[in-house]
Design a protein around this motif. Structure first.
Motif, PDB file in Angstrom:
ATOM      1  N   ILE A  38       0.562  -1.333   0.268  1.00 27.49           N
ATOM      2  CA  ILE A  38      -0.399  -0.222  -0.156  1.00 27.49           C
ATOM      3  C   ILE A  38       0.995   1.267  -0.563  1.00 27.49           C
ATOM      4  O   ILE A  38       0.553   2.262  -0.713  1.00 27.49           O
ATOM      5  CB  ILE A  38      -0.780  -0.026   1.119  1.00 27.49           C
ATOM      6  N   GLU A  42       1.119   4.450  -2.889  1.00 29.81           N
ATOM      7  CA  GLU A  42       0.439   5.828  -1.926  1.00 29.81           C
ATOM      8  C   GLU A  42       1.818   6.396  -1.986  1.00 29.81           C
ATOM      9  O   GLU A  42       1.369   8.200  -2.384  1.00 29.81           O
ATOM     10  CB  GLU A  42       0.626   5.465  -0.209  1.00 29.81           C
ATOM     11  N   TYR A 232      -9.241  -3.362 -11.985  1.00 31.72           N
ATOM     12  CA  TYR A 232      -8.357  -2.747 -11.656  1.00 31.72           C
ATOM     13  C   TYR A 232      -8.922  -0.835 -12.379  1.00 31.72           C
ATOM     14  O   TYR A 232      -8.787  -0.617 -13.714  1.00 31.72           O
ATOM     15  CB  TYR A 232      -6.861  -2.155 -11.361  1.00 31.72           C
ATOM     16  N   TYR A 235     -13.555   1.296  -8.803  1.00 31.61           N
ATOM     17  CA  TYR A 235     -14.496   1.755  -7.619  1.00 31.61           C
ATOM     18  C   TYR A 235     -12.890   1.372  -6.379  1.00 31.61           C
ATOM     19  O   TYR A 235     -13.266   1.996  -5.098  1.00 31.61           O
ATOM     20  CB  TYR A 235     -15.461   1.512  -6.785  1.00 31.61           C
ATOM     21  N   GLU A 236     -12.269   0.293  -7.137  1.00 29.75           N
ATOM     22  CA  GLU A 236     -11.050  -0.254  -6.031  1.00 29.75           C
ATOM     23  C   GLU A 236     -10.272   1.349  -5.306  1.00 29.75           C
ATOM     24  O   GLU A 236     -10.061   1.759  -5.630  1.00 29.75           O
ATOM     25  CB  GLU A 236     -10.454  -1.222  -6.473  1.00 29.75           C
ATOM     26  N   THR A 237      -9.484   1.119  -4.011  1.00 29.27           N
ATOM     27  CA  THR A 237      -8.433   2.067  -3.227  1.00 29.27           C
ATOM     28  C   THR A 237      -7.535   1.347  -3.868  1.00 29.27           C
ATOM     29  O   THR A 237      -7.260  -0.281  -4.256  1.00 29.27           O
ATOM     30  CB  THR A 237      -8.657   1.722  -2.413  1.00 29.27           C
ATOM     31  N   TYR A 238      -6.533   1.438  -3.612  1.00 28.97           N
ATOM     32  CA  TYR A 238      -4.575   0.812  -3.275  1.00 28.97           C
ATOM     33  C   TYR A 238      -4.940  -0.456  -2.544  1.00 28.97           C
ATOM     34  O   TYR A 238      -4.166  -1.405  -2.218  1.00 28.97           O
ATOM     35  CB  TYR A 238      -3.731   2.228  -3.399  1.00 28.97           C
ATOM     36  N   HIS A 240      -7.488  -2.038  -2.091  1.00 31.10           N
ATOM     37  CA  HIS A 240      -7.704  -2.885  -2.053  1.00 31.10           C
ATOM     38  C   HIS A 240      -7.642  -3.406  -3.483  1.00 31.10           C
ATOM     39  O   HIS A 240      -7.875  -5.149  -3.662  1.00 31.10           O
ATOM     40  CB  HIS A 240      -9.237  -2.801  -2.857  1.00 31.10           C
TER      41      HIS A 240
END
Length: 388
Positions: A38, A42, A232, A235-238, A240
């Protein structure tokens, strides 16, 4: 050596401490954690991620870049499921907008490649209630009797879950039947994103994350290797994305049965998620790079060129990717109907090799299980043309 030097340059630059610690783990061949993955998403600058991913790629494969000669057969786009991101399928009530190939139609499509040096047929389509387990088992048997050397890679876990449920057999029983009739491996489709809340939002009515993983684990148990994918850029985040990769990494630790990991970019054309903007090419490359860094027990990372386009696939070869799929021969509509870059996906062997060599990599034709068939480095295509 070049990848090592580039990575050292980045390590000696003004990285924050978190990135330095992660890079040191990777260079020491230590597994990075979920939190590390993650953090890379980021905080990792694209050049740094590419350098680190390319280091891992070079350590494993040198400059070898794999492709195969393959074609797709899509039996139907009629589907009992209603995935929100899918531009390809049609519900039974929309069957006038779809297609349904007969067993003879499918077999004849395979016969069209008689005498051609293809090594793999990829059979995937919608989930049709009338095309069941034994229907496909008998079809595969017919294909293998006609062309025993052709590798049959067939059916996503979504198709297999439905087939086995309808036939009232366990996954092991169903997969064993298919294997005994000649199926060789599974593709990686249907994984989408494993987070259960997101899955409920984008594909609520098809197989669950746990079922997808169980089917692939069972396939490995009965001797059928498989691929794995991740959808990917929706709606996904990192978090996820890393959760998804971590579940795959855990299963690979257990079975060792996955051949390759294929990140699949969400395309927003002609589907129920057309309001969701597509991510940038930079985000594509970041995802490929972190996939290569995080999935330390996957030998191969593939960029599916019909989905992202030839130029992005070519760039990905410097971001950890060592496979760009195959010739395809304009035989799939799954991604072109959703707005993928290549509307008519077809590359000759020569075009694939040049795409690879133009970025300084070494083109290798492989079989489905990554056995080397032909080494095309420095191949004289003009001389080849003169002999035809």
């Amino acid at each position: 050596m070049k990848a090592q030097e580039n990575t050292s340059i980045y390590l000696n630059s003004e990285l924050d401490n978190g990135l330095k610690i992660i890079a040191e783990k990777v260079l020491a061949k230590e597994r990075i954690s979920v939190e590390d993955g993650i953090y890379l998403f980021e905080h990792g600058e694209l050049g740094f991620l590419g350098s680190l991913a390319n280091h891992v790629r070079t350590e494993r494969h040198g400059d070898y870049t794999y492709f195969n000669r393959n074609f797709h057969v899509e039996p139907t786009n009629i589907c009992v499921f209603d995935c929100k991101f899918c531009a390809y399928s049609r519900l039974l009530k929309q069957r006038d907008e779809g297609w349904e190939l007969s067993a003879d139609d499918i077999f004849n499509k395979v016969k069209e490649y008689d005498g051609k040096p293809v090594t793999e047929v990829h059979i995937v389509g919608g989930v049709h209630p009338k095309m069941g387990l034994m229907y496909f088992a008998e079809l595969i048997k017919r294909i293998k009797e006609h062309r025993p050397d052709l590798h049959v890679k067939a059916f996503t876990a979504v198709e297999l879950e439905y087939m086995c449920r309808k036939a009232k057999v366990s996954y092991e029983e169903g997969l064993t039947i298919l294997k005994d009739h000649g199926q060789d491996s599974l593709p990686g489709g249907g994984a989408e994103i494993f987070d259960e809340e997101l899955r409920a939002k984008i594909c609520d009515d098809k197989c669950t994350s746990a079922e997808w993983l169980e089917i692939h684990e069972t396939a490995h148990k009965v001797g059928m290797p498989s691929n794995a994918t991740m959808l990917y850029g929706h709606y996904e985040t990192y978090a996820h994305r890393i959760d998804h990769m971590n579940r795959l990494r855990d299963l690979q630790d257990k079975t060792g049965g996955f051949n390759t990991f294929i990140p699949l970019k969400f395309r927003n054309g002609n589907n129920q998620m057309s309001d969701v903007p597509e991510v940038s090419t930079m985000e594509d490359l970041k995802t490929y790079a972190i996939s290569r860094i995080f999935l330390d027990n996957f030998s191969h990372i593939k960029a599916y060129w019909p989905m992202i386009g030839r130029s992005t696939a070519q760039m990905s070869l410097n971001f950890g990717v060592n496979d760009i799929d195959g010739t395809i021969d304009d035989s799939t509509k799954i991604y072109s109907m959703a707005g993928a870059e290549d509307k008519n996906p077809n590359l000759s062997t020569e075009e694939l090799c040049k795409l690879i060599e133009d970025i300084g990599k070494h083109p290798i034709e492989r079989g489905t299980l990554y056995n080397i068939i032909n080494d095309y480095k420095g191949f004289d295509w003009a001389a080849e043309e003169a002999t035809i």
